[in-house]
Design an enzyme around this catalytic site. Structure first.
Site, PDB file in Angstrom:
ATOM      1  N   CYS A 112      11.590   9.887  11.669  1.00 20.78           N
ATOM      2  CA  CYS A 112      11.240   9.429  13.020  1.00 20.78           C
ATOM      3  C   CYS A 112      12.471   9.271  13.898  1.00 20.78           C
ATOM      4  CB  CYS A 112      10.395   8.167  12.979  1.00 20.78           C
ATOM      5  SG  CYS A 112      11.074   6.933  11.924  1.00 20.78           S
ATOM      6  N   GLU A 119       7.612  -0.024  12.891  1.00 15.14           N
ATOM      7  CA  GLU A 119       8.629   1.019  13.048  1.00 15.14           C
ATOM      8  C   GLU A 119       7.851   2.313  13.264  1.00 15.14           C
ATOM      9  OE1 GLU A 119      10.605   3.896  12.457  1.00 15.14           O
ATOM     10  OE2 GLU A 119      11.156   3.327  10.398  1.00 15.14           O
ATOM     11  N   LYS A 153       0.900  -1.168   0.000  1.00 17.10           N
ATOM     12  CA  LYS A 153       0.000   0.000   0.000  1.00 17.10           C
ATOM     13  C   LYS A 153       0.935   1.214   0.000  1.00 17.10           C
ATOM     14  CE  LYS A 153      -1.806   2.986   2.290  1.00 17.10           C
ATOM     15  NZ  LYS A 153      -1.647   4.463   2.098  1.00 17.10           N
ATOM     16  N   GLU A 209       6.363  14.379  19.327  1.00 14.11           N
ATOM     17  CA  GLU A 209       7.298  14.447  18.199  1.00 14.11           C
ATOM     18  C   GLU A 209       6.882  15.617  17.289  1.00 14.11           C
ATOM     19  OE1 GLU A 209       6.901  10.852  15.879  1.00 14.11           O
ATOM     20  OE2 GLU A 209       8.974  10.942  15.208  1.00 14.11           O
TER      21      GLU A 209
END
Ligand code: SIN
Length: 502
Positions: free
Chosen positions: A301, A267, A188, A405
């Protein structure tokens, strides 16, 4: 500096077949029931309209991947090695076009995009070699005349959901080990940046054809329909999900995947501390911030979310970082003089602003940036998703940026006194993806490396990502490792064979 900023993805390419707006299901490029636009984040222009598929299309793609699995899993590891090397070669020989597509749909500069294409190819080359190093064990048995043997087999059909921040490398980091292990995949693509996935599949199909492999080992199913993707997490034929994205979405996928006991690699989000101790090399620490905090304009990230600087070195570090940030130029990623492109969308810009405003309202000082950049045309400012990289000092642990974050180009500086203070602040988060620190003392290096709660620790460097290094987090940053000698096992199951009567 003169440069041209493409207005359509097709026009931008020198090798036109790399441009695809369709999905790839059942061995053919096909149109979907609907389409969705792909925007250039520098101009908000629509650069392509990509097919959007429903749950039934995912179901069909999964069936086709399962059928191809029967043939592909019987290929030898040496054949997979050669096939993957060919795929890596094709990526490298089309690097310039892939970088162009990447900059157009993601916004990062062409230099960064070219770096990402090579980073992406390196995962395919790495796993080409890992394919032929997939060893088993011979285990002595407690029963006379018996011996245990372990073999590694492909887990089966894998669902791959990759993010928009690395439209090439996050796909190849998952494809490499999946194909090396003998699995087939349903991808995807990221909705913001699907064009690189399609282009990679054009090259992959060329390698597949040259090696006489089934076209169906890969299915590419773009969609904007969240319900449709659920088919990947619920269909019992899918045996593994590899996801890179946010922690809430990763948790939801893991919960759903548990119903059919799928293997998962997650992840997820981070909140990386970046600690500069008094005995650090300040220039190296500033270089590291540029490589780590501001890579992809802070949209990674693993990028430093909190800069913790020890009191004695604080002012010197802040001054050096400020001087370097003054050399930044924000604008179109196609402009060779630009160092930082736009963010992915308006919401990303708003989040950076929100963290700055919250910090300033609680007493932090905005030393640099944080506004719309100067030097852009009114149209660019109106349509593009630009913000000047920002530097905040006087940041404390009650501020939003300490917990959340930012995923943008904001460097918030926290001051601390002792090594133990730094470790406590660094670990005071539910995340545990990456952590960094700078020190010249071996005892500090060993002590702090062991105490930081993170899956990856960078010591005296801001660069930790590479095909050979295990990538992955602990705590709520996820499970599993990508890349490295450990990455292949995520796509395999171990079978023990006990042979008796010998
Ligand atoms: C990510 O941000 O998702 C990956 C970054 C990397 O591979 O370094």
């Amino acid at each position: 500096m003169a440069f041209s900023h493409p207005t359509s993805a097709y026009d931008a390419l020198s090798h036109k077949p790399l441009f695809r707006e369709q999905g790839f299901i059942g061995g053919a490029w096909i149109s979907g029931p609907e389409t969705f636009p792909v925007h250039d984040p520098a101009t908000n222009n629509v650069v392509a309209n990509v097919a959007s598929f429903d749950a039934a299309a995912f179901g069909r793609a999964i069936e086709c991947a399962q059928a191809a699995l029967q043939q592909y899993k019987e290929t030898s590891e040496h054949q997979r090695c050669k096939f993957l090397h060919r795929f890596a070669g094709l990526i490298r020989s089309h690097a310039s076009d892939l970088a162009t597509l990447l900059t157009l749909e993601n916004g990062k500069t062409l230099t960064e995009a070219a770096g990402e294409v090579e980073y992406g190819a390196s995962f395919i080359s790495w796993f080409a070699e890992e394919a032929i190093r997939s060893y088993g064990d011979i285990i002595p048995s407690q029963h006379a005349g018996s011996t245990n043997f372990t073999i590694r087999q492909p887990v089966g059909v894998c669902g791959i959901i990759a993010p928009w921040n690395f439209p090439v490398a996050m796909i190849t980091r998952k494809l490499g080990p999946a194909f090396a292990a003998g699995c087939t995949v349903v991808i995807k693509p990221p909705s913001e940046t699907p064009l690189c996935t399609m282009a990679l599949n054009v090259l992959l199909q060329q390698a597949i054809e040259e090696f006489g492999l089934p076209r169906d080992i890969v299915q590419v199913v773009p969609t904007r329909n969240r319900e449709a993707i659920t088919e990947l997490y619920t269909n019992p034929t899918v045996k593994k999900i590899s996801f890179t994205g946010s922690t809430p979405v990763g948790k939801a996928i893991t919960r759903t995947a548990a119903d059919t006991m799928k293997k998962v690699s997650m992840e997820l989000g981070g909140n990386a501390p970046y600690i500069i101790f008094n005995d650090a090399d300040v220039k190296a620490a500033v270089d590291g911030v540029l490589a780590c905090k501001f890579r992809c304009s802070g949209q990674t990230c693993v990028c430093a979310n909190r800069l913790l600087v020890q009191a004695e070195i604080h002012d010197q570090f802040v001054q050096s970082l400020l001087e370097r940030m003054k050399t930044f130029k924000v604008g179109s990623g196609f402009d060779p003089s630009v160092t930082h492109g736009p963010l992915v969308n308006k919401a990303a810009v708003s989040k950076v602003r929100e963290h700055i405003d919250d910090a300033v309202s609680r007493g932090a000082k905005l030393l640099f940036g944080g506004h719309a950049p100067t030097g852009l045309s009114p149209r660019e400012l109106d349509c593009g998703f630009f913000i000047e990289p920002a530097l905040l000092t006087g940041v404390t642990t009650e501020m939003k940026v300490a917990r959340d974050e930012t995923f943008g180009p904001l460097a918030p500086i926290f001051k601390f006194d002792t090594v133990e203070d730094a470790i406590r602040i660094a670990n005071d988060t539910e995340f545990g993806l990456a952590a960094y620190f700078f020190s010249s003392d071996m005892r500090t290096i060993w002590h702090v490396s062991r105490r930081l709660e993170a899956g990856m620790v960078g010591v005296n460097t801001g660069k930790i990502s590479a095909a050979e290094a295990p990538f992955g987090g602990i705590k709520e940053s996820g499970v599993g490792k990508e890349g490295s000698k450990y990455g292949l096992a995520e796509y395999q199951v171990i079978k023990n064979i006990t042979i008796g009567g010998m």
